[in-house]
Design a protein around this motif. Structure first.
Motif, short mmCIF file in Angstrom:
data_model
loop_
_atom_site.label_atom_id
_atom_site.label_comp_id
_atom_site.label_asym_id
_atom_site.label_seq_id
_atom_site.Cartn_x
_atom_site.Cartn_y
_atom_site.Cartn_z
N THR A 106 -14.24 64.04 41.23
CA THR A 106 -13.42 63.09 41.99
C THR A 106 -14.20 62.51 43.16
N VAL B 132 -13.45 69.66 39.10
CA VAL B 132 -12.58 68.49 39.25
C VAL B 132 -12.78 67.84 40.61
N ALA B 133 -12.90 68.62 41.65
CA ALA B 133 -13.11 68.07 43.00
C ALA B 133 -14.46 67.36 43.09
N LEU C 136 -16.91 60.10 41.81
CA LEU C 136 -16.36 58.82 41.34
C LEU C 136 -15.91 57.94 42.50
N ARG C 137 -15.39 58.53 43.55
CA ARG C 137 -14.97 57.73 44.70
C ARG C 137 -16.15 57.24 45.53
#
Length: 112
Positions: A22, A18-19, A25-26
């Motif tokens: 994230t 998940v990290a 995507l950023r």
């Protein structure tokens, strides 16, 4: 019926995935910015899209205005005229929208 427990290794793996997603995507807009800034289609959309969106929003707002009953659409049509006039003279969308909103609130609370 036995209850399965989730091990710490599974929890850590989920958190790491998940990290990573994230962060990816950023970071993607910054990585792709160079390629996207030269794309002709996106440049065209960037020039034309704001006007198109505003036209759709105005049309959607005005579609249910009833001119036959009191207050005959005066608050919304008057505030639209004020917003358009102020934008025309100042070329500042924020001033036009803010003054149009203020005019609409005064008209709705004063007329209705």
């Amino acid at each position: 019926m036995p209850v399965e427990t989730i091990s710490d290794g599974h929890v850590l793996a989920v958190i790491l995935v998940v990290a990573a997603v994230t962060v990816a995507l950023r970071a993607m807009p910054y990585v792709a910015m160079d390629a996207l800034s030269r794309n002709g289609y996106l440049l065209h959309l960037g020039r034309k899209m704001p006007v198109g969106v505003m036209v759709l929003l105005v049309a959607y707002t005005l579609q249910d205005v009833d001119l036959a009953t009191y207050p005959h659409g005066l608050p919304i049509l008057g505030s639209a005229a004020v917003a358009l006039a102020l934008y025309w003279f100042t070329r500042n969308a924020l001033v036009g929208i803010g003054a149009g909103l203020a005019c609409h609130l005064v008209a709705v609370n004063g007329l209705v």
